[in-house]
Enzyme design. Structure first.
Site, PDB file in Angstrom:
ATOM      1  N   HIS A 161       0.719  -1.172   0.111  1.00  0.00           N
ATOM      2  CA  HIS A 161      -0.035   0.132  -0.199  1.00  0.00           C
ATOM      3  C   HIS A 161       0.992   1.298   0.103  1.00  0.00           C
ATOM      4  O   HIS A 161       0.235   2.328   0.397  1.00  0.00           O
ATOM      5  CB  HIS A 161      -1.034  -0.045   1.249  1.00  0.00           C
ATOM      6  CG  HIS A 161      -1.978  -0.941   1.207  1.00  0.00           C
ATOM      7  ND1 HIS A 161      -2.530  -1.650   2.511  1.00  0.00           N
ATOM      8  CD2 HIS A 161      -2.867  -1.340   0.203  1.00  0.00           C
ATOM      9  CE1 HIS A 161      -3.471  -2.326   2.120  1.00  0.00           C
ATOM     10  NE2 HIS A 161      -3.772  -2.128   0.707  1.00  0.00           N
ATOM     11  N   ARG A 222      -8.487 -11.234   5.640  1.00  0.00           N
ATOM     12  CA  ARG A 222      -7.049 -11.832   6.098  1.00  0.00           C
ATOM     13  C   ARG A 222      -7.114 -11.778   7.544  1.00  0.00           C
ATOM     14  O   ARG A 222      -7.607 -10.702   8.001  1.00  0.00           O
ATOM     15  CB  ARG A 222      -5.982 -11.009   5.479  1.00  0.00           C
ATOM     16  CG  ARG A 222      -6.044 -11.116   3.890  1.00  0.00           C
ATOM     17  CD  ARG A 222      -4.692 -10.414   3.339  1.00  0.00           C
ATOM     18  NE  ARG A 222      -4.845 -10.156   2.116  1.00  0.00           N
ATOM     19  CZ  ARG A 222      -4.674  -8.771   1.253  1.00  0.00           C
ATOM     20  NH1 ARG A 222      -4.294  -7.875   2.152  1.00  0.00           N
ATOM     21  NH2 ARG A 222      -4.707  -8.899  -0.105  1.00  0.00           N
ATOM     22  N   GLU A 366      -4.939   6.348  -5.479  1.00  0.00           N
ATOM     23  CA  GLU A 366      -3.867   5.675  -5.983  1.00  0.00           C
ATOM     24  C   GLU A 366      -3.459   5.841  -7.508  1.00  0.00           C
ATOM     25  O   GLU A 366      -2.341   5.855  -8.170  1.00  0.00           O
ATOM     26  CB  GLU A 366      -3.772   4.030  -5.542  1.00  0.00           C
ATOM     27  CG  GLU A 366      -3.400   3.522  -4.255  1.00  0.00           C
ATOM     28  CD  GLU A 366      -3.754   2.372  -3.753  1.00  0.00           C
ATOM     29  OE1 GLU A 366      -4.982   2.161  -3.696  1.00  0.00           O
ATOM     30  OE2 GLU A 366      -2.890   1.734  -3.356  1.00  0.00           O
TER      31      GLU A 366
END
Ligand code: ADP
Length: 385
Positions: A161, A222, A366
């Site tokens: 990230h 996760r 992003e």
């Protein structure tokens, strides 16, 4: 300049075309979309996906052509600490990193080669998720395991990230009017995947993801941090279990999904509000884990000036931000509930005036970061770093 931003997965290709001025920060989006089902009868492979994309762009851009492509590349290993212009050698280097990111880097390589075949003259830039974390000191990136693990297999902490953490740090420093090289903060990127980074003097000092994106926070699917003996215990006890299957369980069937039955924060929050105890427990687990990291990272950077929330949950879930900050009273963090509550796409302060540390919400982007990095490299014509 028109920049095509490409995010290549094994079966999908997400794209955006942005228009930037020479010194711009990321420009405006002209078009975006996704090509799915790559590897099926509809779209055979990435080359065919690119042919499809080229035809789409001809229509969507009214005959204008793109000047550069910027690719999101998940793993840059120890080789890459900044974006680079893609040459054949660079693409081979990314391919060499496939053992570190077997699920992600192969797709990036296919995407780079497919763009190369479709537009042979187009400059391409690779922007790495790991690059921002190359400033972590050795006592942070080392695991306390036998030397051969690192020497032979590159087993160390890399962090991910990075494009988002870097971008958000820059935005937060500008917003607060602090020169970046004197800005220390903790950035919580909370999307489906989630990680938190300790930023010291503008650079990554520590981050919660490790050798892979499995480590750290409780995420949608996760586990985050886990005693490694759990892995060996399950492999020993369950005769049917294989390393591949266990990888799937820990990456895709754990986290919020395992505890609350859904990976989606909105669904988990709604269930908790209806009184679902498992959903409530999942939220407490996720908030507690993050608060623990924030406390640790505040110490790691010698006192953070700001705590910054970003990505889907960080930007939109006021209740989760409150749940985390309520655990951080010992750091002198105080939220302004009226500032925290409203939804907005703007960068904003949500801490109370008497809070010891500023708390901000900074929307991440992003694609914009990749476009900006791509334009900067192509305009500058700098060779690979
Ligand atoms: P990705 O990692 O896939 O880019 P995002 O940054 O889009 O993920 O974040 C997805 C997460 O954000 C999901 O858990 C989703 O439920 C959560 N989210 C999005 N909007 C809201 C909202 N209004 N309230 C709570 N959670 C939200």
């Amino acid at each position: 300049m028109l920049v095509l931003v490409v995010n290549c997965g094994s079966s999908s290709l997400k794209y955006q075309v942005r228009e930037l001025e020479a010194d711009a920060d990321g420009g405006t989006v002209l078009t975006s979309g996704v090509i799915e089902n790559i590897g099926s009868s509809q779209v055979e492979d990435h080359t065919q996906a690119l042919e499809l994309l080229a035809r789409r762009l001809e229509d969507e851009l009214d005959g204008r052509t793109v000047d550069a492509a910027g690719h999101r590349v998940v793993h840059g290993g120890e080789r890459f600490s900044a974006p680079v212009l893609a040459t054949n050698e660079i693409i081979r280097d990314i391919e060499r990193l496939v053992p570190l990111a077997p699920l992600h880097n192969p797709a990036a390589v296919l995407g780079l080669r497919a763009v190369q075949r479709t537009w042979p003259q187009l400059p391409q830039v690779c922007v790495f998720d790991t690059a921002f974390h190359r400033t972590m000191p050795e006592h942070v990136w080392r695991y306390a395991v036998p030397e051969g693990f690192y020497e032979r297999w590159g087993i160390r902490r890399y962090g991910f990230h990075g494009t988002s953490h870097d971008w958000v740090t820059e935005q937060a420093a500008q917003f607060l009017g602090v020169p970046r090289e004197r800005f220390s903060c903790v950035v919580a990127h909370l999307g489906n995947g989630a990680s938190v980074t300790a930023v010291k003097d503008g650079a990554s000092y520590d981050t919660s993801m490790g050798y892979t994106p499995l480590a750290g926070l409780v995420m949608g699917t996760r586990t985050g941090d886990l005693d490694p003996s759990v892995v060996t215990a399950v492999l020993r006890r369950d005769g049917q279990m294989t390393p591949e299957r266990l990888d799937d369980v820990l990456n895709k069937e754990s986290g919020l999904r395992a505890i609350a039955g859904s990976h989606d924060m909105r669904a988990v929050r709604e269930a908790a509000e209806r009184g679902d105890e498992r959903a409530g427990l999942a939220l407490e687990m996720a908030a507690y884990r993050l608060a623990k990291y924030v406390g640790g990272y505040h110490v790691a950077v010698d006192g953070a000036q700001a705590l910054v929330f970003t990505a889907g949950i960080g930007e939109n879930d006021a209740a989760f931000r409150k749940q985390v900050c309520d655990r951080l009273g010992a750091l002198g963090i105080r939220l302004d509930d009226d500032a925290n509550a409203p939804r907005s796409r703007e960068i904003r302060r949500i801490s109370a005036p008497d809070s010891a540390i500023e708390v901000l919400v900074v929307p991440t982007d992003e694609e914009q970061a990749i476009a900006a990095a791509t334009a900067a490299l192509v305009a500058g014509g700098r060779p690979g770093a």
